[in-house]
Design an enzyme around this catalytic site. Structure first.
Site, PDB file in Angstrom:
ATOM      1  N   ARG A 187      -7.317 -20.394  -2.395  1.00 24.08           N
ATOM      2  CA  ARG A 187      -6.323 -20.228  -1.333  1.00 24.08           C
ATOM      3  C   ARG A 187      -5.208 -21.270  -1.396  1.00 24.08           C
ATOM      4  NH1 ARG A 187      -4.452 -20.771   3.723  1.00 24.08           N
ATOM      5  NH2 ARG A 187      -4.284 -18.872   4.982  1.00 24.08           N
ATOM      6  N   ARG A 212       8.343   4.219  -4.260  1.00 25.42           N
ATOM      7  CA  ARG A 212       8.288   3.204  -3.195  1.00 25.42           C
ATOM      8  C   ARG A 212       7.231   2.150  -3.507  1.00 25.42           C
ATOM      9  NH1 ARG A 212       7.476   5.368   2.706  1.00 25.42           N
ATOM     10  NH2 ARG A 212       5.342   5.563   1.936  1.00 25.42           N
ATOM     11  N   GLU A 245      11.495   2.680  14.620  1.00 26.27           N
ATOM     12  CA  GLU A 245      10.634   3.742  14.056  1.00 26.27           C
ATOM     13  C   GLU A 245       9.309   3.709  14.804  1.00 26.27           C
ATOM     14  OE1 GLU A 245       9.502   2.989   9.947  1.00 26.27           O
ATOM     15  OE2 GLU A 245       9.533   0.835  10.305  1.00 26.27           O
ATOM     16  N   HIS A 251      -0.710 -21.026  -0.378  1.00 25.00           N
ATOM     17  CA  HIS A 251       0.334 -20.062  -0.012  1.00 25.00           C
ATOM     18  C   HIS A 251       1.183 -19.597  -1.199  1.00 25.00           C
ATOM     19  CE1 HIS A 251      -0.766 -21.077   4.046  1.00 25.00           C
ATOM     20  NE2 HIS A 251       0.129 -20.242   4.545  1.00 25.00           N
ATOM     21  N   TYR A 265       0.831  -1.197   0.000  1.00 25.88           N
ATOM     22  CA  TYR A 265       0.000   0.000   0.000  1.00 25.88           C
ATOM     23  C   TYR A 265       0.865   1.246   0.000  1.00 25.88           C
ATOM     24  CZ  TYR A 265       0.558   0.982   5.048  1.00 25.88           C
ATOM     25  OH  TYR A 265       1.061   1.294   6.278  1.00 25.88           O
ATOM     26  N   LEU A 282      10.886   1.435   7.435  1.00 22.27           N
ATOM     27  CA  LEU A 282      10.367   1.897   6.146  1.00 22.27           C
ATOM     28  C   LEU A 282      11.118   3.164   5.746  1.00 22.27           C
ATOM     29  CD1 LEU A 282       7.997   1.237   4.135  1.00 22.27           C
ATOM     30  CD2 LEU A 282       6.808   3.149   5.218  1.00 22.27           C
ATOM     31  N   LYS A 339       6.432  -1.910   2.051  1.00 21.63           N
ATOM     32  CA  LYS A 339       5.215  -1.351   2.664  1.00 21.63           C
ATOM     33  C   LYS A 339       4.048  -2.300   2.411  1.00 21.63           C
ATOM     34  CE  LYS A 339       2.942   3.134   3.316  1.00 21.63           C
ATOM     35  NZ  LYS A 339       3.049   3.240   4.775  1.00 21.63           N
TER      36      LYS A 339
HETATM   37  N1  PDD Z   1       2.637   5.389   7.410  1.00 20.24           N
HETATM   38  N2  PDD Z   1       7.189   3.950   9.087  1.00 20.24           N
HETATM   39  C1  PDD Z   1       6.050   3.239   9.022  1.00 20.24           C
HETATM   40  C2  PDD Z   1       5.993   1.909   9.699  1.00 20.24           C
HETATM   41  C3  PDD Z   1       4.942   3.761   8.318  1.00 20.24           C
HETATM   42  O1  PDD Z   1       3.805   3.054   8.241  1.00 20.24           O
HETATM   43  C4  PDD Z   1       5.030   5.036   7.719  1.00 20.24           C
HETATM   44  C5  PDD Z   1       3.905   5.636   6.937  1.00 20.24           C
HETATM   45  C6  PDD Z   1       6.250   5.743   7.834  1.00 20.24           C
HETATM   46  C7  PDD Z   1       6.453   7.090   7.195  1.00 20.24           C
HETATM   47  O2  PDD Z   1       6.491   7.010   5.781  1.00 20.24           O
HETATM   48  P1  PDD Z   1       5.986   8.203   4.881  1.00 20.24           P
HETATM   49  O3  PDD Z   1       6.720   9.409   5.325  1.00 20.24           O
HETATM   50  O4  PDD Z   1       6.340   7.792   3.521  1.00 20.24           O
HETATM   51  O5  PDD Z   1       4.495   8.342   5.098  1.00 20.24           O
HETATM   52  C8  PDD Z   1       7.307   5.160   8.507  1.00 20.24           C
HETATM   53  C9  PDD Z   1       1.494   5.799   6.626  1.00 20.24           C
HETATM   54  C10 PDD Z   1       1.262   7.251   6.656  1.00 20.24           C
HETATM   55  C11 PDD Z   1       0.307   4.995   7.069  1.00 20.24           C
HETATM   56  O6  PDD Z   1       0.493   3.828   7.343  1.00 20.24           O
HETATM   57  O7  PDD Z   1      -0.796   5.518   7.160  1.00 20.24           O
END
Ligand code: PDD
Length: 284
Positions: free
Chosen positions: A100, A52, A181, A102, A33, A206, A148
């Site tokens: 389904r 990304r 993070e 894996h 996503y 991320l 992501k």
């Molecule tokens: N989240 N780290 C994680 C685990 C994240 O899910 C996100 C973003 C970030 C920051 O990334 P960016 O600056 O590209 O948004 C760091 C988004 C906003 C979300 O999950 O809603």
């Protein structure tokens, strides 16, 4: 005005939008996503989010046939139909619907879902003016946090922990006690000498698109940056702390695990970087 979603090439009322029950996004979180911030009717940092997205898709070997250009047209149209001036656009791409199993299906067409959400700007600005609290918790995620994916179980448990502690975000800790993070944001401190410190991008965090923009702005402001891991104790002793994400931009952090950071108010570097980001995003 009813909300509109975009599913597999068609705009549809949000409440009627659906995907198949054997969609691999639902069954396996076999999906990625992206989240775009929208400010004053503009999608922020689009090239970074597209880069990304396609990297995440490549890492999962999901063959997504939509071009960057077509995607941007669809997202912009989604924003327009929902009349979003300030808010967020979400995009999920799954490997598709298949019986389904894996292993990858021999044939599946990726599912694409896009939704839009309005966020009252004055609320976000008020929160940034006050600053937020974070608490720490162990980072229990997998080894590819650089992708992501929608597999966010550990992140939602972390965020819920924050909510139950009355905090806005969790800063997750690796096995050595260093901050990785936030559950949905990147973590930063401003150490003595106005040195910006944030963890380097490897496979355990991320690569935030907002993080990358802030690194550029910091350079323009002449700030020194150290990309290294830091501990909660360093954050407690820091002049300032903040988090970055598409949804929060630059959000000042004023306490960690109940300990006040600096004078307990958003610091000037955090405020300058937030202003710099808003300007940069609008000129992008
Ligand atoms: N989240 N780290 C994680 C685990 C994240 O899910 C996100 C973003 C970030 C920051 O990334 P960016 O600056 O590209 O948004 C760091 C988004 C906003 C979300 O999950 O809603």
């Amino acid at each position: 005005m009813p909300r509109i979603a975009y599913v597999d090439g068609a705009f549809t009322p949000h409440r009627d939008a659906c995907v198949g029950i054997e969609d691999r996004g639902l069954q396996f979180a076999d999906s990625v996503y992206e989240v775009w911030g929208v400010r004053n009717g503009r999608l922020m940092d689009s090239p970074g989010h597209l880069d990304r997205l396609f990297r995440s898709l490549g890492e999962l070997r999901i063959a997504f046939p939509v071009t960057r250009e077509a995607l941007m047209i669809a997202l912009e149209e989604l924003r327009r139909r929902n009349r979003i001036r300030n808010g967020l656009l979400y995009l999920q791409v799954t490997r598709g619907v298949a019986p389904r199993d894996h292993g990858f299906p021999a044939q599946a067409t990726p599912t694409m879902i896009a939704t839009a959400k309005h966020i009252p700007q004055h609320k976000a600005d008020a929160r940034a003016k006050a600053g937020v609290s974070v608490v720490t918790a162990p980072d229990i995620r997998w080894g590819r946090c650089d992708i992501k994916t929608t597999g966010l179980t550990a992140n939602i448990l972390a965020k819920q922990h924050a909510r139950e502690q009355g905090a806005f975000e969790v800063w997750m800790l690796d096995a050595d006690g260093y901050v990785t993070e936030g559950s949905s944001s990147n973590a930063w401190i401003v150490a003595s000498g106005d040195v910006l410190v944030t963890r380097p991008v490897t496979d355990n965090i991320l690569a935030g698109v907002t993080r990358a923009a802030i690194l550029r702005i910091a350079g323009e402001l002449g700030l020194t940056v150290e990309e290294r891991a830091f501990t909660p104790q360093e954050a407690m002793d820091a002049k300032e702390a903040f988090m970055t994400s598409a949804s929060s931009f630059v959000m000042p952090v004023i306490s960690i695990d109940g300990a006040q950071i600096g004078d307990g108010r958003p610091g000037e570097t955090s405020v300058a970087l937030r202003q710099g980001y808003e300007k940069l995003a609008l000129n992008a």
